[in-house]
Scaffold this active site. Structure first.
Site: not given
Ligand code: F6P
Length: 368
Positions: A188, A292, A143-144
């Protein structure tokens, strides 16, 4: 047209999930099975399944009816890494290189190739596995949208739409209460998600990591809007947004993750700071993992199907060490190295920024 060399492959979904993973799995498996007569396996929970030897064979039924499903029927993990697998020893976290065992497992299963669906972390690991002689084809997900060599990753468009709908809803409550609402988005170190969702949702101020902000400019812009009868403002902030000369806000460190930093908290910080300076009532909304979730958008279903199809064709043709990519309107393939060379960030002179500035969007660096 059955392949002479490739008879059996496995697919895995590495890193965090996003909408469209199942559509890719379906397209890879159906193309490989139907067009090339290849046997397809699914590895469970990303690299965790490769390390812990958990996989299942797909048949047509297993990959049917999943086009519209969010998440991954295989499961995901953003903690496992065959080259630095975390484990606890005497209460301390240590890392072990288990890549040789993974290669043994791949040989034992007689998988001629792996299709690795993931973001930059997954592509980095895939590239290293390719260095050990494993045949790899990558499919870019996140998604980034921060993977180099592809204009878009799948999952991004759905996340933009989800966030845009949230911003639409926040508009009505912000207007009714004459408030400043800060919406914190994921992404991110890249500002793509905040930028596109902010433009689509008509955010008044968009703050991204690539353009550090001046809080006084942000505050003045909100006050200026109020003075001109617009008694509310929507601030769309990427989780990586940071003040000039300052740092990103880290929510926590996930010790056993290959990429341990989790950003988060900028939304509440901005709401506090803007309220302190302006006296306007502020609130913060953190969209978090909502971005997500859910069913992929039409764009992502189509892109995922094209990516999965192209990945299976590369496998069928014995073309490895490549990642499928979207360049313009064409699906192409690029060396894995190109995908991991650097993160794709928003250039401050990107045409989208210019267009947003022209319609009065503030990026926190200058008054508009
Ligand atoms: O890389 C995808 C992402 O959703 C980022 O946008 C976010 O910073 C990170 O993963 C969050 O990770 P987690 O699911 O470990 O909280």
């Amino acid at each position: 047209m059955p392949s002479a060399k490739v008879r059996k492959i496995a697919v895995l979904t590495g890193g965090g999930d996003c909408p469209g993973l199942n559509a890719v799995i379906r397209a890879v498996a159906k193309t490989a099975m139907n067009d090339y007569g290849i046997e397809v396996w699914g590895i469970e929970d990303g690299y965790s399944g490769l390390i812990n030897r958990r996989a299942r064979k797909f048949d047509n039924l297993a990959v049917s009816g999943i086009l519209t499903l969010g998440g991954s029927i295989l499961g995901c993990s953003n903690k496992d890494n065959p080259f630095a697998q975390p484990f606890e020893k005497d209460g301390k976290l240590e890392y072990r290189n288990v890549s040789a065992e993974c290669v043994d497992y791949i040989r034992k299963m007689e998988w001629d190739a792996l299709v690795c669906i993931g973001g930059d972390g997954t592509m980095n690991i895939s590239h290293k596995l390719a260095g050990l002689g494993v045949n790899i084809v990558g499919v870019p997900k996140t998604i980034d949208n921060d993977l180099a060599a592809t204009d878009y990753t799948f999952g991004f468009n759905t996340a933009v739409t989800t966030a845009m709908e949230a911003i639409d809803k926040l508009h009505t409550t912000a207007m009714a209460h004459h408030r400043v609402i800060v919406v914190e988005m994921m992404g991110r170190y890249a500002g793509w998600l905040a930028l596109e969702a902010g433009i689509a949702g008509g955010g008044d101020i968009i703050l991204i990591p690539e353009i550090p902000y001046d809080i006084n400019i942000v505050a003045d812009y909100c006050l200026d809007r109020s003075r001109h009868g617009k008694r509310f403002s929507i601030v769309v902030a990427a989780e990586g947004a940071k003040p000039k000369g300052g740092d990103m806000v880290v929510a926590r460190t996930v010790k056993d993750s290959p990429d341990p930093i989790r950003l988060g908290g900028i939304g509440h910080k901005l709401a506090r700071d803007i309220e302190d300076i302006t006296g306007l009532e502020c609130r913060a909304t953190v969209l978090g993992h909502l971005q997500r979730g859910g069913s992929p958008s039409a764009f992502d279903r189509i892109l995922s199907t094209q990516f999965g199809h192209a990945a299976a064709r590369l496998v069928g043709e014995g073309k490895f060490g490549r990642m499928v990519a979207l360049q313009g309107h064409r699906i192409v393939d690029v060396p894995l190295e190109a995908a991991i060379a650097q993160l794709k960030l928003v250039s401050p002179d990107h045409p989208l920024i210019a267009a947003a500035r022209s319609v009065g969007t503030c990026f926190g660096d200058q008054m508009c």
